[in-house]
Design a protein around this motif. Structure first.
Motif, PDB file in Angstrom:
ATOM      1  N   GLY A 124      42.355   5.674  81.487  1.00  0.00           N
ATOM      2  CA  GLY A 124      42.187   6.000  80.065  1.00  0.00           C
ATOM      3  C   GLY A 124      40.779   5.760  79.564  1.00  0.00           C
ATOM      4  N   SER A 125      39.905   5.201  80.417  1.00  0.00           N
ATOM      5  CA  SER A 125      38.526   4.972  79.972  1.00  0.00           C
ATOM      6  C   SER A 125      37.621   6.152  80.305  1.00  0.00           C
ATOM      7  CB  SER A 125      37.979   3.694  80.618  1.00  0.00           C
ATOM      8  OG  SER A 125      37.976   3.823  82.032  1.00  0.00           O
ATOM      9  N   SER A 138      37.078   2.584  73.749  1.00  0.00           N
ATOM     10  CA  SER A 138      38.102   2.588  74.801  1.00  0.00           C
ATOM     11  C   SER A 138      37.851   3.705  75.814  1.00  0.00           C
ATOM     12  CB  SER A 138      39.513   2.673  74.208  1.00  0.00           C
ATOM     13  OG  SER A 138      39.720   3.876  73.527  1.00  0.00           O
ATOM     14  N   ILE A 139      37.150   4.763  75.447  1.00  0.00           N
ATOM     15  CA  ILE A 139      36.619   5.712  76.439  1.00  0.00           C
ATOM     16  C   ILE A 139      35.185   5.300  76.720  1.00  0.00           C
ATOM     17  CG2 ILE A 139      35.774   8.073  76.747  1.00  0.00           C
ATOM     18  CD1 ILE A 139      38.335   9.134  75.641  1.00  0.00           C
TER      19      ILE A 139
END
Lengths: 160, 820
Positions: free
Chosen positions: B137-138, B435-436
């Motif tokens: 998810g990053s 978070s990305i």
């Protein structure tokens, strides 16, 4: 006071409360653009519901003030809105606010259910029409908060 | 007969009139660079246009390994030989001296040239570190509407099954997301119902927020040829557009509503259709659900009601409804005036509803074209590179995910499907929040094209975000990257792409790319190899190695889905005309129209989507959809009008919309480097109405500031017949051809329209809204002899004809048009 009046009062309070919560949500999470805009739109629905409930109560001489029966209304001790910048994790706070919104909308939904049921039991068409018009939008408010939680929580919680 | 025409001055060329139900005559347009005789051309290499969604088929002329011109393909179903101005001239940009020819990597804060190994290893190292430390998810991928099918499909496989991220979207989010969503809402599945051929047979064409003359100029030639080929009642146009577009000027009825009120207008039109009983009750009975609710929703939406909201005379709304209601074969087309405006999906769906209740679907001349903006947007959608799963599979349907996992030979849980695929605006939000941590941007320029650019720049500039940009030029976005990969483009690589009416074209390589630039497919395959992505049997996840083998792999993924490509091969696409999908054993020549006999893909087991709440965007669940639509009919979805999110105020008294012009594409990376196109529209301008300009004491050519709470754009003023109270800014202009680099600063004021736009998107389609928001207009300096650098041939024509010099191209823009 009869049950209908009690329910009207509780629901009127609940819709006003939800409208305020949605507005607070929109302000607090301005940088969550979709939340900001949709919460603003949905607050309008709750205000309309509250107005229609007030109108119905007026026609029936039911008193909406003061505060409703505590057994029928949302908890008045709910924490007031606080600005996000004081909180460490805006994502987690967003999820908490969405949960609280969801619960507040659920409370309203149950009250609409009660109102619709008593309307049927007492053959009160006007009341049933009101509940039929408003309750679906309350359900849509619940579905929105639920779907936002479903969409956002994997990313927020896996990156905290 | 051959004629030579200045196609900057006369963008649509000469007329070849034809009557209703007749075949559109061929006219072959050819442009060769000065001094090249057609007899000297060594090779003609087949392709189609990559600068809009029309898919105009053409051949590239090659001499000594160099592109020297183009010629329309006479036998192709889309354009019958014609080309638009961008098709004719923009190929020249391929040979620009400032093409990227070597990879760049950031070193000590500056981008420096490096080898491919160095660049790719930096990306791979960062990918591996992130996967280990922060999980899939990053990592996010933001792609384009301009790569080829084979590239999107490869990207979708490596992102969704290789990395295992949910974060893959295209810039098609900005142009075509609402088209896809509206089709899913109404028909259960994406897929363009109509065909461009419907223009030949319609007696009424309704264009909703679609300036087809500038966005798909070749289909506008077709409309013009019809208008001039028959009697006055053979073809009538309805135009809904706040600008005085070429379409508006030829329309029987032109409505210029207040911004953000499309749903109110459409509900009133539906009200009138139902009130006058121009309704096909048999069709509704046989093929739809939801009519009662729709009828009840629009019951109070009279033209008088809508008149106040839309600021239109009720009588004009009634006239428009009469035009729609009296059509014998109705074709509607829809574009950004709907898709990028408030309540985008809700409005686009009402246009589907219009056709469903009138039974105007699936027959020649009776159809809907929910258009695309970009050339290969359709492939981004099909291949799952746009926030959907490949092959129009439903992320909420476990059987569909299992089927996709079978095609890819992976475990179904490898493919994230616990939530909707992440859309572009949400990806940028995740990057903003941190978070990305890696964003790979291919073939697009968000530092100019996304809303609220100061925010976008601040996201891309973050130290913690690793940005990879894969492009032809050092765009505004590339300047902010950590690694820049030089890509080959159209004419320098082989692949296929699909236009807005499902026509698949092959695009062959004509010349070598410059320097070390590589096809996007090769870059993605290289990354997959270096990352060593594996399937569940420990074999390579990606089993193809070149365009044709990638196409064959995609065919297996498309098999049995609505966008079935199994009947197509490179050989079949080479030589003749483009072919419309689905193309399989049953329909080996392709399929002109979907839904010729009811709706095929709306069944709960087949549909791509169970639908969404149009006001909130909340997805419906399978159980709801099954209850609503057990037999898989078209869904008539009603929507109530909601006021726009930002209304004009005393401080910001105007509505602001952004949009495009005929001569440019997207952020001008190619068209700005094309002499004829650049000269036709060299710099940003702003359009305001005669009365607004007079009220502020402003005149043509004055330098003005367009200011919103987000930022300011400085532009010269063009006074036009645009709707009063509305300002228009073209969104193409950025900073690469100014001294400023990637944003305003120093002596360079805001030039990109998106400095001023609001961050808001449609909750259902997640398409950003560029046609909403309030703005102020102030004088910065008097014209002092200058004119606005806006074309006079288009919607930006001055209100007073002859008041500014006409847009012409001169000798350099002479094109040969050959007719029988």
């Amino acid at each position: 006071m009869n049950g209908v009046a009690l329910t009207l009062r509780a629901l009127h309070h609940g819709e006003e409360h939800l409208a305020d919560r949605l507005t607070t949500m929109a302000e607090r999470h301005r940088t969550e653009h979709e939340v900001h805009h949709v919460a603003t739109d949905l607050a309008r629905w709750s205000r309309e519901h509250a107005e229609r409930l007030a109108e119905t109560a007026r026609e029936r001489d039911a008193d909406l003030a003061p505060a409703p029966d505590p057994d029928l209304a949302p908890d008045p001790d709910d924490p007031p809105a606080r600005p996000t910048e004081r909180r460490p994790e805006p994502g987690v706070l967003l999820l908490r606010d969405l949960r609280e919104l969801h619960l507040a909308a659920t409370e309203n939904s149950l009250l609409w259910e009660m109102l619709a049921q008593v309307a049927q039991a007492t053959d009160d068409d006007e009341l049933l029409t009101l509940a039929s018009a408003c309750h679906p939008r309350t359900l849509r408010q619940m579905r929105w908060t639920n779907s936002m939680i479903k969409t956002l929580s994997p990313q927020i919680l896996s990156s905290v | 007969m051959d004629v030579s025409v200045d196609r900057i001055a006369r963008p649509w060329g000469t007329r070849t009139p034809y009557g209703r139900h007749e075949a559109w005559p061929v006219r072959v347009d050819t442009y060769l660079e000065a001094g090249v005789d057609p007899g000297l051309v060594q090779r003609w290499v087949q392709t189609a246009s990559l600068l809009h969604s029309d898919g105009d088929a053409m051949d590239i002329a090659v001499v000594d390994g160099r592109m020297v011109g183009v010629r329309g393909r006479a036998q192709d179903r889309v354009n019958h030989g014609r080309l638009g101005p961008k098709d004719l001239f923009a190929w020249q940009a391929n040979a620009s001296p400032d093409r990227l020819t070597r990879p760049l990597a950031r070193q000590d804060g500056r981008l420096a040239e490096c080898g491919w190994d160095t660049a790719m290893e930096r990306i791979v190292t960062r990918s591996r570190d992130l996967l280990r430390e922060r999980g899939p998810g990053s990592i996010g991928f933001y792609t384009s509407g301009q790569l080829f099918l084979e590239e999107y499909y490869t990207l979708a496989v490596l992102a969704r099954a290789g990395i295992g991220t949910n974060h893959l979207d295209g810039n098609t989010r900005l142009c075509t997301a609402t088209a896809a969503e509206a089709l899913k809402e109404s028909f259960g599945c994406d897929g363009q119902p109509g065909s461009f051929d419907d223009i030949d047979d319609a007696d009424v064409i309704a264009l909703f927020g679609h300036n087809i003359a500038e966005t798909q100029p070749v289909q506008w030639m077709r409309v013009l040829d019809r208008l001039e080929g028959g009697g006055p009642s053979e073809l009538r146009l309805l135009c809904v557009d706040p600008r005085p577009t070429p379409v508006a000027r030829r329309a029987t009825v032109h409505l210029a509503p207040r911004g953000g009120t499309n749903v109110a207008l459409l509900n009133a039109l539906l009200h009138e259709i139902i009130r006058t009983d121009r309704v096909d009750h048999d069709y509704i009975e046989a093929h739809t659900v939801g009519y009662e609710e729709l009828a009840s929703q629009v019951q109070k939406c009279t033209p008088e009601w809508a008149a106040g909201i839309c600021d239109l005379p009720a009588a004009r709304i009634a006239e428009a409804a009469e035009l729609l209601g009296s059509a014998d074969r109705l074709l509607s087309t829809v574009l950004q005036g709907v898709y990028q405006s408030h309540q985008a999906t809700a409005a686009a769906v009402q246009i589907n509803n219009l056709h469903l209740i009138r039974g105007m679907l699936g027959r020649p001349g009776a159809g809907v074209l929910q258009m695309n903006g970009q050339p290969t947007a359709q492939n981004t959608r099909e291949c799952g590179a746009n926030g959907d799963l490949p092959g129009f599979r439903n992320w909420q349907n476990d059987d569909h995910v299992t089927d996709l996992a079978r095609v890819w030979n992976v475990d179904p849980k490898t493919i994230p499907h616990y939530a909707p695929p992440t859309h572009a605006m949400q990806m940028f939000r995740y990057a903003e929040q941190g978070s990305i941590r890696m964003l790979w941007i291919s073939g697009t320029n968000p530092a100019v094209s996304l809303p609220e650019l100061s925010r976008i720049r601040s996201i891309l500039e973050q130290e913690r975000l690793f940005v990879v940009v894969q492009d032809l030029f050092l765009t505004e976005t590339a300047q902010l990257a950590d690694v820049v990969l030089p890509a080959a483009t159209w004419g320098e690589k082989t692949g296929t792409f699909t236009n807005a009416d499902r026509t698949v074209h092959l695009s062959d390589k004509a010349v070598d790319p410059p320097g070390e630039a590589r096809p996007d497919l090769d870059i993605l395959l290289d990354y997959a190899t270096r990352m060593d992505f594996r399937d569940k049997d420990d074999g390579p996840l990606i089993t193809w190695h070149d365009p044709e083998s990638a196409f064959e792999a995609w065919k297996r993924c498309s098999a049995g889905r609505p966008c079935d490509y199994t009947g197509l091969t490179y050989d079949k696409l080479r030589g003749g005309s483009g072919i419309q999908w689905p193309c399989d054993e049953q329909a080996s020549d392709g399929t002109p129209r979907l839904y010729t006999d009811g709706v095929d893909w709306a069944h709960p087991d087949l549909c791509e989507s169970y639908g969404k709440d149009l006001a909130t965007g909340a997805p419906d669940e399978a159980v709801d959809y099954r209850a609503l639509n057990p037999d898989g009919r078209a869904v008539l979805k009603a929507a109530a009008y909601l006021p726009p999110h930002e209304e004009p105020t005393g401080e910001y008294p105007f509505q602001l919309v952004t949009g495009r012009t005929l001569y440019h594409f997207h952020t001008r990376t190619k068209t700005g480097r094309t002499p004829q196109l650049n000269a036709a529209a060299p710099d940003v301008w702003v359009e305001a109405s005669v009365s607004d300009a007079a009220g502020l004491g402003l005149h043509e050519g004055d330098l003005v500031d367009v200011t919103t709470p987000r930022g300011t754009v400085r532009a010269r003023l063009r006074v036009t017949d645009i709707r009063t109270g509305l300002l228009f800014l073209p969104f193409h202009y950025g900073y690469w051809d100014t001294g400023a680099g990637c944003g305003p600063g120093g002596d360079t004021p805001g030039r990109a329209a998106n400095e001023a736009t609001i961050t808001d998107w449609d909750p259902a389609s997640k398409q950003p809204l560029f046609k909403t928001g309030a703005a102020a207009l102030h004088l910065a300096a008097r014209a002092d002899g200058h004119h606005a650098p806006a074309p006079t041939t288009t919607a930006s024509a001055p209100a007073r004809t002859g008041s500014v010099p006409a847009t012409t191209g001169g000798r350099d823009a002479l094109v040969t048009e050959a007719t029988e």
